[in-house]
Design an enzyme around this catalytic site. Structure first.
Site, mmCIF file in Angstrom:
data_model
loop_
_atom_site.group_PDB
_atom_site.id
_atom_site.type_symbol
_atom_site.label_atom_id
_atom_site.label_comp_id
_atom_site.label_asym_id
_atom_site.label_seq_id
_atom_site.Cartn_x
_atom_site.Cartn_y
_atom_site.Cartn_z
ATOM 1 N N CYS A 121 0.865 -1.241 0.044
ATOM 2 C CA CYS A 121 -0.180 0.002 0.092
ATOM 3 C C CYS A 121 0.853 1.243 0.231
ATOM 4 C CB CYS A 121 -0.951 -0.027 1.208
ATOM 5 S SG CYS A 121 -2.100 -1.262 1.097
ATOM 6 N N HIS A 270 -4.216 6.880 1.893
ATOM 7 C CA HIS A 270 -4.314 5.708 1.397
ATOM 8 C C HIS A 270 -5.819 5.096 1.829
ATOM 9 C CE1 HIS A 270 -3.822 1.522 0.523
ATOM 10 N NE2 HIS A 270 -3.947 1.204 1.701
ATOM 11 N N ASN A 300 -10.171 -1.483 -1.037
ATOM 12 C CA ASN A 300 -8.621 -1.183 -0.884
ATOM 13 C C ASN A 300 -8.051 -1.508 -2.124
ATOM 14 O OD1 ASN A 300 -5.902 -0.906 -0.398
ATOM 15 N ND2 ASN A 300 -6.264 -1.853 1.765
HETATM 16 N N1 ACO Z 1 -18.526 -10.044 6.758
HETATM 17 C C1 ACO Z 1 -19.079 -10.685 7.951
HETATM 18 N N2 ACO Z 1 -18.194 -11.000 8.966
HETATM 19 C C2 ACO Z 1 -16.727 -10.716 8.993
HETATM 20 C C3 ACO Z 1 -16.383 -10.380 7.588
HETATM 21 C C4 ACO Z 1 -17.024 -9.902 6.689
HETATM 22 N N3 ACO Z 1 -16.662 -9.339 5.728
HETATM 23 N N4 ACO Z 1 -14.952 -10.160 7.965
HETATM 24 C C5 ACO Z 1 -14.738 -10.644 9.285
HETATM 25 N N5 ACO Z 1 -15.912 -11.036 9.793
HETATM 26 C C6 ACO Z 1 -15.851 -11.510 11.094
HETATM 27 C C7 ACO Z 1 -14.784 -12.372 11.669
HETATM 28 O O1 ACO Z 1 -14.798 -13.651 11.163
HETATM 29 C C8 ACO Z 1 -15.033 -12.396 13.043
HETATM 30 O O2 ACO Z 1 -15.885 -13.412 13.378
HETATM 31 P P1 ACO Z 1 -15.911 -14.308 14.773
HETATM 32 O O3 ACO Z 1 -15.888 -13.200 15.678
HETATM 33 O O4 ACO Z 1 -16.991 -15.279 14.602
HETATM 34 O O5 ACO Z 1 -14.467 -15.005 14.746
HETATM 35 C C9 ACO Z 1 -15.761 -10.784 13.412
HETATM 36 O O6 ACO Z 1 -16.315 -10.481 12.030
HETATM 37 C C10 ACO Z 1 -14.802 -10.015 13.808
HETATM 38 O O7 ACO Z 1 -13.450 -9.931 12.970
HETATM 39 P P2 ACO Z 1 -12.202 -9.117 13.457
HETATM 40 O O8 ACO Z 1 -11.314 -9.330 12.401
HETATM 41 O O9 ACO Z 1 -12.200 -9.084 14.776
HETATM 42 O O10 ACO Z 1 -12.916 -7.597 13.008
HETATM 43 P P3 ACO Z 1 -12.641 -6.354 13.104
HETATM 44 O O11 ACO Z 1 -13.360 -5.517 13.698
HETATM 45 O O12 ACO Z 1 -10.893 -6.125 13.459
HETATM 46 O O13 ACO Z 1 -12.621 -5.637 11.392
HETATM 47 C C11 ACO Z 1 -11.280 -5.200 9.570
HETATM 48 C C12 ACO Z 1 -12.001 -6.190 10.456
HETATM 49 C C13 ACO Z 1 -12.550 -4.510 8.898
HETATM 50 C C14 ACO Z 1 -10.251 -6.223 8.467
HETATM 51 C C15 ACO Z 1 -10.256 -4.532 10.301
HETATM 52 O O14 ACO Z 1 -9.514 -5.341 11.505
HETATM 53 C C16 ACO Z 1 -9.453 -3.483 9.426
HETATM 54 O O15 ACO Z 1 -9.815 -2.970 8.561
HETATM 55 N N6 ACO Z 1 -8.135 -3.573 9.670
HETATM 56 C C17 ACO Z 1 -7.265 -2.913 8.728
HETATM 57 C C18 ACO Z 1 -6.953 -3.684 7.833
HETATM 58 C C19 ACO Z 1 -6.088 -3.020 6.659
HETATM 59 O O16 ACO Z 1 -6.151 -1.795 6.659
HETATM 60 N N7 ACO Z 1 -5.552 -3.760 5.917
HETATM 61 C C20 ACO Z 1 -4.994 -3.317 4.421
HETATM 62 C C21 ACO Z 1 -3.815 -2.720 4.847
HETATM 63 S S1 ACO Z 1 -3.098 -2.559 3.410
HETATM 64 C C22 ACO Z 1 -1.832 -3.360 2.598
HETATM 65 O O17 ACO Z 1 -0.949 -3.302 2.692
HETATM 66 C C23 ACO Z 1 -2.618 -4.703 1.727
#
Ligand code: ACO
Length: 343
Positions: A121, A270, A300
């Site tokens: 990213c 970003h 993203n």
């Molecule tokens: N739909 C429904 N439920 C989902 C989804 C989805 N799309 N994705 C995850 N869940 C579920 C999980 O399975 C989990 O279920 P469980 O409790 O039964 O195990 C629950 O939701 C909570 O999951 P978490 O991963 O704890 O959710 P969180 O609140 O952390 O949100 C997210 C996840 C949106 C990915 C967040 O952590 C985030 O945005 N993090 C930053 C990610 C990021 O910026 N990534 C890119 C970096 S850029 C690069 O270099 C590629």
């Protein structure tokens, strides 16, 4: 020493739109529109068709940037291609783009260097900084910098992969960085990396420590376990570090330029998660009109987020000559960066 400025911007997204509802209906992912919008801000994303690769979608973005820069393709002195989804393991996508732009054809063929950047990213800002250095040193007059991704072909779109699969989309953005004697352009760049977190967000399908690097079954056919095949991410850790690093690198850039956040006319963050950017905006007291977003439409798009935002903002008139622009990114590695430019 000349200044280096962004003389042209361009972008392209593949036409196929995939909504959050379609992820559930067409791909069987156990998710809802509400969950994805609430956690990330993403409403839909674009997916490239089968047979279309990263260098393919980079072509129209690059052509638009070249045209808007008012130069010919043959004026380019270098290509820098940032992506985490290259067409192949090797060679890099830069040489494919060079060929597809027609730069290797006919009497006007120009075999300029093509450099691939692998900083996820932050890749576009690493590429932009490198292009700036090449232009300021006098080595190049015009450098094409591309950030492009075809993520969709390498996403686990089942329920197992929903945490990562629902986030990413396909897009290409490009800029031309050109030399000028005018008092404008890229003022400074600030890049960083912290390899302690290299495995926190990674796709390890290619593991060269293994012999052979992809295990084979008894018929000599490669066998890849799902946790190797698909990107793995510790989302919450990424979220926290993204906020901390983006905030710190922006401060560092402001101090280096003797400015405060109030002197910046446009913040181009970003687009990993709308919540990350809203948190930054709130804590830094940045008004809505100084921020641009496109994660709602595209998801993203990794190396493509910043150049597509620049192209959209310029084309809509939101980004104008004379504005002070801050571009800030964070991604896998961890890597991060901030570039300050007078447009
Ligand atoms: N739909 C429904 N439920 C989902 C989804 C989805 N799309 N994705 C995850 N869940 C579920 C999980 O399975 C989990 O279920 P469980 O409790 O039964 O195990 C629950 O939701 C909570 O999951 P978490 O991963 O704890 O959710 P969180 O609140 O952390 O949100 C997210 C996840 C949106 C990915 C967040 O952590 C985030 O945005 N993090 C930053 C990610 C990021 O910026 N990534 C890119 C970096 S850029 C690069 O270099 C590629």
């Amino acid at each position: 020493m000349p200044n280096a400025y962004i003389s042209g911007t361009g972008m392209f997204v593949p036409p196929r739109v995939v909504t959050n509802d379609q992820l559930a209906k067409e791909f069987g992912m156990d998710t809802t529109h509400e969950w994805i919008v609430q956690r990330t801000g993403i409403e839909e994303r674009h997916y490239a068709d089968e047979g279309v690769g990263t260098s393919d979608i980079a072509v129209p973005a690059a052509e638009q940037a070249i045209e808007r820069a008012g130069i010919e393709k043959t004026d380019l002195d270098m290509i820098i291609f940032a992506t985490l989804s290259p067409d192949h393991c090797f060679p890099g996508s830069g040489v494919y783009l060079q060929k597809k732009l027609g730069l290797c054809d006919g009497a006007a063929a120009k075999f300029v260097p093509a450099l691939d950047v692998r900083n996820q990213c932050s890749g576009f800002l690493y590429g932009l900084s490198t292009a700036t250095a090449m232009v300021k040193s006098g080595a190049c007059k015009h450098v094409l910098v591309v950030g492009a991704e075809v993520h969709s072909h390498a996403l686990d779109l089942s329920t197992r992969g929903r945490t990562v699969g629902s986030l990413f989309g396909d897009a290409a953005g490009a800029v031309v960085v050109s030399a000028t004697d005018e008092d404008r352009g890229i003022r400074s760049w600030h890049l960083g990396a912290d390899g302690r977190y290299a495995d926190v967000l990674a796709q390890r399908i290619w593991d060269i420590k293994r012999f052979p690097f992809i295990p084979l079954d008894e018929h000599g056919v490669g066998q890849v376990q799902p946790e190797m095949m698909w990107a793995q991410m510790e989302g919450k850790l990424v979220f926290r570090n993204a906020i901390e690093r983006m905030m710190t690198v922006l401060m560092e850039a402001c101090v280096a330029n003797g400015i405060t956040g109030q002197d910046i006319d446009l913040f181009v963050f970003h687009q990993a998660n709308l919540r990350i950017n809203q948190y930054l905006q709130q804590h830094l007291g940045i008004p809505d009109e100084k921020v641009v977003h496109n994660i709602q439409k595209y998801g993203n798009t990794t190396a493509a987020t910043i150049p597509t935002l620049l192209a959209e903002a310029e084309q809509s008139g939101k980004l104008k000559r004379g504005m002070k622009v801050a571009m800030i990114a964070f991604g896998s590695g961890f890597t991060w960066g901030c570039v300050i430019a007078d447009w």
